[in-house]
Design an enzyme around this catalytic site. Sequence first.
Site, PDB file in Angstrom:
ATOM      1  N   CYS A  86       0.946  -1.220  -0.071  1.00 35.36           N
ATOM      2  CA  CYS A  86       0.100   0.185   0.028  1.00 35.36           C
ATOM      3  C   CYS A  86       0.800   1.270   0.068  1.00 35.36           C
ATOM      4  O   CYS A  86       1.966   1.271   0.561  1.00 35.36           O
ATOM      5  CB  CYS A  86      -0.925   0.028   1.199  1.00 35.36           C
ATOM      6  SG  CYS A  86      -1.978   1.489   1.391  1.00 35.36           S
ATOM      7  N   HIS A 128      -8.924  -3.277  -2.559  1.00 36.54           N
ATOM      8  CA  HIS A 128      -7.980  -2.535  -1.681  1.00 36.54           C
ATOM      9  C   HIS A 128      -8.562  -1.093  -1.737  1.00 36.54           C
ATOM     10  O   HIS A 128      -8.379  -0.433  -0.347  1.00 36.54           O
ATOM     11  CB  HIS A 128      -6.552  -2.681  -2.396  1.00 36.54           C
ATOM     12  CG  HIS A 128      -5.419  -1.908  -1.607  1.00 36.54           C
ATOM     13  ND1 HIS A 128      -4.618  -2.546  -0.996  1.00 36.54           N
ATOM     14  CD2 HIS A 128      -5.392  -0.480  -1.313  1.00 36.54           C
ATOM     15  CE1 HIS A 128      -3.804  -1.822  -0.449  1.00 36.54           C
ATOM     16  NE2 HIS A 128      -4.185  -0.330  -0.713  1.00 36.54           N
ATOM     17  N   GLU A 129      -8.837  -0.462  -2.800  1.00 35.77           N
ATOM     18  CA  GLU A 129      -9.182   0.935  -2.592  1.00 35.77           C
ATOM     19  C   GLU A 129     -10.460   1.079  -1.986  1.00 35.77           C
ATOM     20  O   GLU A 129     -10.775   2.092  -1.418  1.00 35.77           O
ATOM     21  CB  GLU A 129      -9.028   1.654  -4.123  1.00 35.77           C
ATOM     22  CG  GLU A 129      -7.749   1.411  -4.897  1.00 35.77           C
ATOM     23  CD  GLU A 129      -6.637   1.852  -4.306  1.00 35.77           C
ATOM     24  OE1 GLU A 129      -6.653   2.615  -3.237  1.00 35.77           O
ATOM     25  OE2 GLU A 129      -5.611   1.220  -4.325  1.00 35.77           O
ATOM     26  N   HIS A 132     -10.137   1.415   1.508  1.00 31.23           N
ATOM     27  CA  HIS A 132      -9.568   2.746   2.127  1.00 31.23           C
ATOM     28  C   HIS A 132     -10.692   3.414   2.472  1.00 31.23           C
ATOM     29  O   HIS A 132     -10.722   4.358   3.404  1.00 31.23           O
ATOM     30  CB  HIS A 132      -8.928   3.387   0.741  1.00 31.23           C
ATOM     31  CG  HIS A 132      -7.298   2.989   0.858  1.00 31.23           C
ATOM     32  ND1 HIS A 132      -6.511   3.162   2.221  1.00 31.23           N
ATOM     33  CD2 HIS A 132      -6.312   2.457   0.126  1.00 31.23           C
ATOM     34  CE1 HIS A 132      -5.119   2.813   1.726  1.00 31.23           C
ATOM     35  NE2 HIS A 132      -5.325   2.491   0.829  1.00 31.23           N
TER      36      HIS A 132
HETATM   37 ZN   LIG Z   1      -3.452   1.517  -0.137  1.00 26.99          ZN
END
Ligand SMILES: [Zn+2]
Length: 164
Positions: A86, A128-129, A132
């Site tokens: 990341c 993953h995003e 976030h």
């Molecule tokens: Zn990340």
Amino acid sequence: MNEIVTFGHPALITKSSDIVEIDDYIVNLSKKMIDIMYEAPGVGLAAPQIGINKNIFVFDSGEGPYVAINPKMEKKEGEIVFMEGCLSLPGYYWDIERSEYAKISCINEQGEEVIYEGEDLLGRVLQHEYDHLKGRLLIKSLKRKARKDALREISLKGFPGDKI
Ligand SMILES: [Zn+2]
């Protein structure tokens, strides 16, 4: 021009809010995020990673760049373990278990409704995003023992891979 915030910044653990209108600010923000992503370099960047808690991320898993505004996770399937890093945890990589396939519905920077879906790197980047925007960092996806080890390592070493 690296404006990416790292682990410890409150924006990374805050839930982001939806974007109400796609105005010049949002269009410019998406362009800026794409620039920062490529410069890093990375395959994805979410707004909290530059300290902005809004529901927008950009990604390029090979065919992009693409912009995802107010994304909703529609479907996840399968399971796969993959080495993952990341930009907000520079220099660290862990084996992370995620769904193999992910499908997201959202709006793009032109205000059009779009679907992004896929497996492999694309499926992984989408998850993953998306995480976030929920204030969920990579480290949270680790199993208990691995997470403890990761946190210890970060507190001892910081971010040796950090180019800032
Ligand atoms: Zn990340």
